[in-house]
Every structure is written in C-alpha cells, then in structure tokens.
Motif scaffolding. Structure first.
Motif, PDB file in Angstrom:
ATOM      1  N   VAL A 194       0.888  -1.267  -0.075  1.00 64.01           N
ATOM      2  CA  VAL A 194       0.006  -0.174   0.085  1.00 64.01           C
ATOM      3  C   VAL A 194       0.784   1.375   0.096  1.00 64.01           C
ATOM      4  O   VAL A 194       2.112   1.146   0.227  1.00 64.01           O
ATOM      5  CB  VAL A 194      -1.021  -0.003   1.169  1.00 64.01           C
ATOM      6  CG1 VAL A 194      -1.873  -1.228   1.266  1.00 64.01           C
ATOM      7  CG2 VAL A 194      -0.033   0.118   2.467  1.00 64.01           C
ATOM      8  N   ASN A 195       0.251   2.306  -0.479  1.00 65.92           N
ATOM      9  CA  ASN A 195       1.057   3.567  -0.393  1.00 65.92           C
ATOM     10  C   ASN A 195       1.358   4.248   1.184  1.00 65.92           C
ATOM     11  O   ASN A 195       0.712   3.620   2.001  1.00 65.92           O
ATOM     12  CB  ASN A 195       0.281   4.693  -1.021  1.00 65.92           C
ATOM     13  CG  ASN A 195      -0.150   4.401  -2.619  1.00 65.92           C
ATOM     14  OD1 ASN A 195       1.039   4.163  -3.125  1.00 65.92           O
ATOM     15  ND2 ASN A 195      -1.321   4.833  -2.945  1.00 65.92           N
ATOM     16  N   PRO A 196       2.556   4.877   1.422  1.00 66.23           N
ATOM     17  CA  PRO A 196       2.886   5.111   2.652  1.00 66.23           C
ATOM     18  C   PRO A 196       1.842   5.997   3.218  1.00 66.23           C
ATOM     19  O   PRO A 196       0.971   6.814   2.338  1.00 66.23           O
ATOM     20  CB  PRO A 196       4.100   6.050   2.461  1.00 66.23           C
ATOM     21  CG  PRO A 196       4.679   5.300   1.080  1.00 66.23           C
ATOM     22  CD  PRO A 196       3.608   5.035   0.188  1.00 66.23           C
ATOM     23  N   ASN A 197       1.520   5.705   4.448  1.00 75.53           N
ATOM     24  CA  ASN A 197       0.401   6.628   5.189  1.00 75.53           C
ATOM     25  C   ASN A 197      -0.949   6.254   4.861  1.00 75.53           C
ATOM     26  O   ASN A 197      -1.909   6.912   5.190  1.00 75.53           O
ATOM     27  CB  ASN A 197       0.833   8.167   4.993  1.00 75.53           C
ATOM     28  CG  ASN A 197       1.951   8.553   5.589  1.00 75.53           C
ATOM     29  OD1 ASN A 197       2.413   8.184   6.434  1.00 75.53           O
ATOM     30  ND2 ASN A 197       2.544   9.634   4.532  1.00 75.53           N
ATOM     31  N   THR A 198      -1.212   5.060   4.306  1.00 78.53           N
ATOM     32  CA  THR A 198      -2.426   4.545   4.015  1.00 78.53           C
ATOM     33  C   THR A 198      -3.141   4.114   5.238  1.00 78.53           C
ATOM     34  O   THR A 198      -2.345   3.414   6.149  1.00 78.53           O
ATOM     35  CB  THR A 198      -2.549   3.304   3.121  1.00 78.53           C
ATOM     36  OG1 THR A 198      -1.990   3.709   2.093  1.00 78.53           O
ATOM     37  CG2 THR A 198      -3.825   2.797   2.766  1.00 78.53           C
ATOM     38  N   ASN A 199      -4.340   4.465   5.509  1.00 76.24           N
ATOM     39  CA  ASN A 199      -4.912   4.081   6.682  1.00 76.24           C
ATOM     40  C   ASN A 199      -5.726   2.652   6.551  1.00 76.24           C
ATOM     41  O   ASN A 199      -6.627   2.579   5.599  1.00 76.24           O
ATOM     42  CB  ASN A 199      -6.199   4.964   7.087  1.00 76.24           C
ATOM     43  CG  ASN A 199      -6.920   4.892   8.431  1.00 76.24           C
ATOM     44  OD1 ASN A 199      -7.335   3.674   8.634  1.00 76.24           O
ATOM     45  ND2 ASN A 199      -7.297   5.799   9.107  1.00 76.24           N
ATOM     46  N   THR A 200      -5.174   1.616   6.831  1.00 71.09           N
ATOM     47  CA  THR A 200      -5.579   0.280   6.642  1.00 71.09           C
ATOM     48  C   THR A 200      -6.897   0.121   7.003  1.00 71.09           C
ATOM     49  O   THR A 200      -7.599  -0.694   6.599  1.00 71.09           O
ATOM     50  CB  THR A 200      -4.306  -0.760   7.151  1.00 71.09           C
ATOM     51  OG1 THR A 200      -4.173  -0.569   8.446  1.00 71.09           O
ATOM     52  CG2 THR A 200      -3.173  -0.712   6.217  1.00 71.09           C
ATOM     53  N   ASP A 201      -7.360   0.606   8.386  1.00 76.27           N
ATOM     54  CA  ASP A 201      -8.646   0.093   8.947  1.00 76.27           C
ATOM     55  C   ASP A 201      -9.655   0.943   7.772  1.00 76.27           C
ATOM     56  O   ASP A 201     -10.718   0.140   7.554  1.00 76.27           O
ATOM     57  CB  ASP A 201      -8.922   1.152  10.130  1.00 76.27           C
ATOM     58  CG  ASP A 201      -7.885   0.195  10.914  1.00 76.27           C
ATOM     59  OD1 ASP A 201      -7.769  -0.946  11.073  1.00 76.27           O
ATOM     60  OD2 ASP A 201      -7.690   0.726  12.109  1.00 76.27           O
ATOM     61  N   GLN A 202      -9.495   1.839   7.502  1.00 80.66           N
ATOM     62  CA  GLN A 202     -10.396   2.527   6.330  1.00 80.66           C
ATOM     63  C   GLN A 202     -10.448   1.731   4.906  1.00 80.66           C
ATOM     64  O   GLN A 202     -11.449   1.505   4.314  1.00 80.66           O
ATOM     65  CB  GLN A 202     -10.113   4.121   5.870  1.00 80.66           C
ATOM     66  CG  GLN A 202     -10.236   4.931   7.013  1.00 80.66           C
ATOM     67  CD  GLN A 202      -9.825   6.373   6.844  1.00 80.66           C
ATOM     68  OE1 GLN A 202      -9.083   6.625   5.592  1.00 80.66           O
ATOM     69  NE2 GLN A 202     -10.006   7.220   7.699  1.00 80.66           N
ATOM     70  N   LEU A 203      -9.132   1.120   4.658  1.00 80.13           N
ATOM     71  CA  LEU A 203      -9.054   0.295   3.438  1.00 80.13           C
ATOM     72  C   LEU A 203      -9.942  -1.054   3.583  1.00 80.13           C
ATOM     73  O   LEU A 203     -10.567  -1.327   2.557  1.00 80.13           O
ATOM     74  CB  LEU A 203      -7.491   0.122   3.244  1.00 80.13           C
ATOM     75  CG  LEU A 203      -7.418  -0.788   1.812  1.00 80.13           C
ATOM     76  CD1 LEU A 203      -7.751  -0.260   0.511  1.00 80.13           C
ATOM     77  CD2 LEU A 203      -5.939  -1.143   1.685  1.00 80.13           C
ATOM     78  N   THR A 204      -9.650  -1.483   4.788  1.00 78.54           N
ATOM     79  CA  THR A 204     -10.416  -2.932   5.012  1.00 78.54           C
ATOM     80  C   THR A 204     -11.968  -2.550   5.095  1.00 78.54           C
ATOM     81  O   THR A 204     -12.729  -3.561   4.572  1.00 78.54           O
ATOM     82  CB  THR A 204      -9.897  -3.368   6.324  1.00 78.54           C
ATOM     83  OG1 THR A 204      -8.686  -3.478   6.484  1.00 78.54           O
ATOM     84  CG2 THR A 204     -10.570  -4.593   6.498  1.00 78.54           C
ATOM     85  N   ALA A 205     -12.244  -1.269   5.457  1.00 78.36           N
ATOM     86  CA  ALA A 205     -13.749  -1.095   5.495  1.00 78.36           C
ATOM     87  C   ALA A 205     -14.383  -0.902   4.199  1.00 78.36           C
ATOM     88  O   ALA A 205     -15.579  -1.272   3.932  1.00 78.36           O
ATOM     89  CB  ALA A 205     -14.062   0.271   6.117  1.00 78.36           C
TER      90      ALA A 205
END
Length: 793
Positions: free
Chosen positions: A225-236
């Motif tokens: 993933v791109n740096p500083n990606t919010n993985t919680d938001q991505l998973t949602a």
C-alpha cells in the motif's frame, strides 16, 4: 592512584581465590547463557524486517462463514489480489504466492523440488529478496520463466551461467527458461523458496481461468500500500468490493467472505492462521524472561558474596579512612573491583560463546548467528552487558563497605547488622524462586512432549513407507508390483496421510433434519485398501470395498466429528445420508472413528473420505520388520522401472508425523539447558554463601563439637536456615509457574493437565539441590579438628 586501585583489587581477588572463582564462574555462565538466549530472541524478532517496505506490506486473509462453521484462512480466492490492485488506488501492487511440489529435470539430473513457489511478476518489486542476475521487473513476466536460488543454480548448472538455459518442470516435462538467479533467502524470512516459477505459466497456459475464480482458495496474497495509508479505512471498503465482484456467487454457495489485512512484520510471531513458519511470541517472551532471570541470578550471587565478606574488609576500610581516604574514593575502588571481575568474566564468556555457538545453532534448528565476530555489534553488546553488571552489581557492596565507621571497626565492634542479613536472605529467595519456576516449567514441558509422543492417534503409523508418485498413470501398476515383494505386508493409495496436509471441499451433506447442510470439509481421496492399512476403526456402516462398483463414484465415509456437525446422535443414523461434493453425488456408506489427521495442536475436525483414483499422489507401503533396507532397495528398482521420469522419493510416516513437533522439541530442549544453567548458577551462589557462613561460625562449630555435637546435628544447624529460604521461595514460585505454564499449554488442542505432584517434585528437587549444596561445606566443617578452629580465634 589508579594503578594502586588495580593492585589492591587484584590482591583482594587473589587472596580469596575460592570466592573469586565462584563469582567469575557464575558471571561467565550467566552472561554466556543470557547472551545466547538474547541472540535467539533478537533473531526471532528480526523475521522479515530486511524488507525496506515492510511497514507497507500486508497479507490479505479471508474469514469464510458457512452455515456450519467459520473458517479463518490464511489465503484468499485467486481472483481477489489482481482485482484489489485494479479497484483501489491505495494499493500499489498485489502478489500471489502458491506453494509447489514439482519435478525438475536437466538431462540425467532429476529432483523433486518441495521448496518451490509460483508468484506474480511483481514479487521482486514488493519484497526485497536480492537478485544476483536478472531484472527484478522482468524475470517473472513471461510464462515458464523460473528464478533459481544461488545454491539451486549450482546444483543444476555447476559453475556455468544458468541465465537463458532450460530445465524441464513437472511430470509433463514443460521447458522452462532460467531468467534470474537470486541469493539464497535469509533464514529469518517466513517466505522460503529455492525455485520461483512465474504465475503467468498458469494464468496464460496451464489454467487460463485462474484470475476469475472467486471460490477457489489456494494462494497466499500480499499487497503493497502507499505510505500513510489508513488500513482500517481500506479494510472497511472490502465488503463492497466483494459484493460487487462475487456477491451473487457467495449467495448461491452460502459462503460469505470477509477480507482482513495482517501486517507483514507480525506474521511470523503473531498470526494465528498458520502458514507463516511456526514462530511463537509466547516463546520469545519466555526466553527473554529467562535471559533476564539468569543475569539477575548471576548478579545476585555477586552481591551476596561481596556483602557477606564485608566483615573481612572492615578493618581495611577503617585504616584507609583514618589515612584520609574519602567515601567516594572507596566506592570507586570497590566498584572498580566489581568491574575487573566482570571484565575477566567477559573474556571467558567470549571464549565460551565461540565454542558453544555452533552447538546452539544445532539445537535451535536454525543458524541464529554465523559467529560472534560475524557482527561486531555483538562484541560491543556483550561488553556493555559485562560493564553494566559490574557497575550495578558493585554499587550496593561499595556503598555498604565505604560506609563503615573507622572508630567502631578498628575497636572490633563492627557487625553486619540485620539489613545486610535480610538483603542476602531476600536475594537467596529470589534466586530459588526463579529456579523453582524453571524446574516446574521443565517438568511440565517434558510431560507435554511425552503426552504428544504417546497420544493415541487413532491410526497405525509404524513401519509405513510413503512414496510420492505424483498421480502418475503407472502408479497403480507400481502399487501392484510392490505388493509382490516379500518384505511388503500391505499397500494402499491416497491423496494424503495423517499429518501430511489435506484438501478441503465445498460440501453438501444431508443432516438430521433432512436438509443438505453446506460446509467446507476436509477431504481425503483413498482406495479400497487405505482404511484397513491404517487400522482405522469403522463405527457404523462399512469401508470401501471392491465388491461394490459404485463405491468409486457414489460413496463417502465420514468421521465422528462430521456426524456431530450434521446433528446425528448416533453414527448409525448418518448411514445413507445424501451428499454433493466436487461434482459428485451419492450416499454416506460408513463412519470412521476419529483419528488425528492433523497435528495435535489442532482439534480433530470433520473429515470426508472418497474414492477417486486420479487424485491419489501417495503410495503407502507397510513393511515387515525384518530387512527393511533390502525391501526399500527392491522398491527403488521397481520405481525406476515404472516411473523413470520421477526421482525416487519417500519418507516414513512416523518420522513425518513427529516432525510437526520439532519446534516444541527444540523449545523444550533449549528451556531444559538454560533452566539447568540457571539452577547451576544458583547453586554456585548458595555454595559460596554456605562456605562463608561456615567460615564465620567455625568457632561455634568447634565448641559444639567439643561438647559432643554429632556430624548430623552440625549439618542440620548449618542447613536449616537455607532450607527455610527455599521453602519460602517454593510458596512464591508455585502460583507464578502455574500461571505461566497454563498459558503456554493453551497453544495445544490436546494437552496435559497441570498436576499437584509437578509442583511437589519441583519443590523437592530444589530442596534436595539446596541440601546437597550446603551439606558439602557443612559436613566438611563438622569433620574438621575443633582445636584448629578454636586456636584461630
């Protein structure tokens, strides 16, 4: 002045050579053991941290909910990764990794490569595995491209340049081209491979529909993933993604998927989904604590013996204070003596580590370190530990010794006082608390290992030779030929053997209510001879039989857990239940008693067994007990005759099944060795204190002997105080040991119960160790001539 400090320090150390030897020995053993354990912990924590983009790499995993169960898979559907990369701008790259077992041939050379993987072309862009030859962006783009490890390249091509050369892969002998050579994967990588095959070999040639399969789960998937990606938001966003691409399929199959992300840096030690190489954060914590304990015990020994000898140096301190020595100067002198002792121990420790490290790597089952000098930071760390112990262990004794009042000590009125005695007793309690915890842990680990070795498995694994025949058309002929060898008692065909992994299948089986219940069930493909060969017990119905032609197409056998899953109260009631599985329909003809087809770490799950001859990769051969080597040689000759294109490859089932517990065996052995060292260091400290206590009470012992005290009475006199301390330590250690080991046992689905006698045995062992240690000097003192001890007063 400094020269004078060193001279005095050396004289004091030499004058009490016995105590100096105990101190240096204890410190050397303690630092050696602790440093090796910290090397191990550091290595375990270093897994996958050589990837520069480690913080941005995640494994995509799937939770699959069916009407019957919830599956926590460490893999995803084949179609998920490429579509994630297309649909989400936050995802830079996606890569799939699929484990392979394949035959590789070059001329007369042929090997079965079990450590091979097929990956997407982005593999070397996501992960920082070093390529020695080849372009990272190009080496895996074309179909039938392969990358070899440095060791594998030498195995097939010697010193020749392998780039552009061909190897034949799989049983079909497809021509593949070597496009790259990579450095052997680091041992601290949860991904391991000797050969990498381009996944385009499958998606463009062998299985062109792979990228569109939303219900086929085989490959591990990783995303960058791109740096500083919010993985919680991505998973949602993943539920909407799955609904868009496979919502209809999930409804039809009644298998509802949830995608989650696991950070790469936590996979090896923290993932509970398997497939990451078997690390354990619990073991890391345990070894870290033991390393600290051992250092603590060694330091306690030093403090105890130094403060205990304070009376002997009281007059020295008094005279030096009268001559003008300041308290700060005296403190520095005593800390300096402590540091000198620790530096001597440092040089001995360095030598011990150099000698022991190869053996330590062997029992750890991995190369923790190539050598102490392979990383010079190790030397500085070890020196820093030695210096720190010298300073901190010397601070309290220096304060005590430099605080003596010269008038009192020169008049002979000095006594150590209650505080010093209380400190020494407290430190002995701490030492033996740690020792009893370690003894208890050793007993529990040993009994758990024995339980696993001797657990009733539900099948017979003795003298079973397993041949890997890769579903060849000649395997049935080979099986029949092997049957005729005099040293062979029985043979069978199967897709798997207990402990060897198994397939899972989307299944519909009639339950108690008469409905077709959907579940993802484990699946074995077998032949008529499989069940009797493994001595599996039929509880209801019958086994597969040659007398029923329909068994090969319309019959299924299930285990007890499957019966429970379907809601039947009695195995007999499941006979005749209808099923649909992988395009086949039929009825359940038998129920087999539960057996451990997976590791003892796992609960026994529902299992289905069917006959399908083109899926049986394994030939199981039951050998007679006599002349097994000759029988194997005869089997090899037949193999060369029937399967000349395949290398002769076999293993014994009992060895393979036991290999599942290698990590636990290694942990148990390491725990035992280091626990023994901790106990030895405790004994050295107790030995020193007992020697000093005996020396201090030599006049009392002499008087008691003169008035008629027996040897046993004197031994009891000198031992009882130490035994009281051990009993207090036992009371403190028992609940701590229970808590730690109870949590360790939770990693096993099948485990022992912690019994009261384990604590009694550990406490009794500690008391026995203390008695033997103290009695050595007590008996020696009781047998000495009282005239000599009274004359010295």
């Amino acid at each position: 002045m400094i020269r004078n400090y060193f001279k005095i320090a050396w004289r004091n150390l030499w004058r009490r050579r016995g105590f100096t030897f105990i101190n240096i020995t204890g410190l050397s053993i303690g630092m050696t053991a602790s440093f090796l354990m910290l090397l191990y912990v550091s290595f375990e924590l270093s897994y996958d941290n050589f990837h520069n983009k480690m913080d941005n790499i995640y494994r995509v995993v799937a939770d699959i909910k069916t009407p019957s169960d919830n599956i926590e898979a460490n893999i995803t559907a084949w179609a998920v990764p490429p579509n994630l990369e297309k649909d989400f701008p936050e995802i830079t790259s996606a890569v799939r990794i699929n484990d392979l077992n394949m035959i590789v041939r070059k001329g007369d050379l042929k090997f079965k490569e079990t450590n091979a993987i097929a990956v997407d072309s982005s593999f070397f862009s996501v992960f920082d595995f070093e390529l020695l030859q080849g372009n990272p962006k190009e080496v895996l783009k074309k179909q039938f491209s392969i990358v070899l490890s440095e060791t594998t390249a030498k195995k097939y091509f010697g010193d020749q340049n392998p780039i552009g050369k061909s190897l034949k892969i799989t049983e079909e002998g497809f021509n593949s081209t070597v496009t790259g050579v990579m450095k052997d994967f680091p041992e601290n990588s949860h991904i391991q491979a000797d050969i990498i095959l381009s996944l385009t070999t499958f998606t463009q040639h062998l299985d062109k529909e792979l990228d569109t399969r939303w219900g086929s789960y085989d490959a591990a998937a990783y995303i960058l993933v791109n740096p500083n990606t919010n993985t919680d938001q991505l998973t949602a966003k993943f539920p909407a993604f799955l609904e868009k691409h496979s919502g209809e399929f999930m409804k039809q199959s009644k298998m509802f998927v949830t995608l989650n992300l696991e950070p790469l840096k936590s996979l090896y030690l923290e993932s509970t989904r398997g497939g990451t190489g078997g690390g354990s954060m619990t073991n890391v914590y345990i070894f870290s604590i033991i390393a600290i304990f051992i250092l603590l015990i060694a330091s306690i020994n030093f403090i105890n013996l130094t403060t205990a000898r304070s009376v002997e140096r009281a007059k020295e301190v008094g005279i030096r204070k009268v001559m003008g020595a300041e308290k700060q100067q005296l403190s520095l002198q005593f800390i300096g003596e402590s540091i000198i002792t620790c530096l001597i121990a440092f040089f001995i420790t360095t030598l011990l580590i150099i000698i022991i490290l190869p053996f330590f790597n062997e029992i750890a089952g991995k190369v923790i370190s190539d050598g102490l000098f392979s990383n010079y930071s190790n030397i500085f760390k070890l020196f820093g530990i030695s210096l720190a112990i010298g300073i901190f262990a010397g601070i309290y004794p220096s304060i005590v010794l430099s605080s003596f009042k010269p008038i009192q000590v020169l008049k002979g009125n000095f006594s150590t006082g209650g505080k010093g005695v209380l400190l020494r007793k407290s430190l002995v309690i701490v030492q033996f608390t740690i020792s009893i915890i370690l003894i208890t842990g050793t007993i529990i680990i040993y009994n758990q290992m024995e339980y696993m070795r001797n657990q009733e498995l539900g099948f017979n694994k003795d003298r079973l030779l397993i041949l890997e025949a890769e579903s060849s058309t000649s395997q049935l002929s080979l099986k029949n030929a092997i049957d005729n060898i005099p040293g062979v008692k029985f043979t069978s065909l199967g897709s798997s053997v207990p402990g060897g992994g198994n397939s899972s299948a989307y299944s519909e089986i009639e339950n108690k209510a008469g409905d077709l219940q959907i579940a993802n069930l484990d699946l074995y493909f077998v032949d008529h001879d499989y069940i009797p060969q493994f001595d599996l017990e039929i509880l209801a119905g019958r086994a597969f039989s040659k007398d029923f032609a329909s068994d090969s197409t319309k019959a299924m056998i299930i285990n007890e857990e499957a019966v429970k899953l379907l809601g039947y109260s009695n195995p007999k009631n499941a006979i005749g239940a209808k099923f649909k599985q992988w395009g086949r329909e039929g009825q359940v003809i038998g129920v087999v008693k539960n057996f451990h087809f997976n590791s003892l770490h796992d609960n026994i799950g529902p299992l289905t067994m069917r006959m399908e001859t083109n899926r049986n990769d394994l030939i199981s051969v039951k050998l007679a007990s006599n002349n097994m080597k000759q029988t194997i040689a005869e089997i090899e000759k037949l193999w060369e005759s029937f399967l000349p294109e395949q290398p002769f490859d076999y293993f014994f089932l009992d060895d393979s099944f036991n290999e599942q517990y290698e990590n636990e065996e290694r942990f148990g052995n390491l725990f035992l060795y280091f626990a023994s060292l901790a106990i030895l260091i405790s004994c050295l400290g107790l030995l020193g204190l007992a020697a000093y206590s005996t020396l201090q009470r030599r006049r009392e012992i002499g008087i008691r002997k003169v008035i008629g005290a027996s040897v046993s009475e004197i031994v009891n006199l000198l031992s009882k105080d130490f035994l009281k301390l051990v009993m207090i330590a036992f009371a403190i250690a028992s609940p701590i040991a229970w808590y730690v080991m109870y949590n360790w046992l939770q990693d096993f689905a099948f485990r022992i119960d912690i019994q009261w006698w384990m604590f009694l045995l550990s406490g009794g062992s500690a008391i026995l160790i203390a008695i033997l240690t103290v009695s050595f000097h007590a008996v020696k003192a009781s047998l000495s001539n009282p005239v000599k001890s009274l004359r010295t007063e």
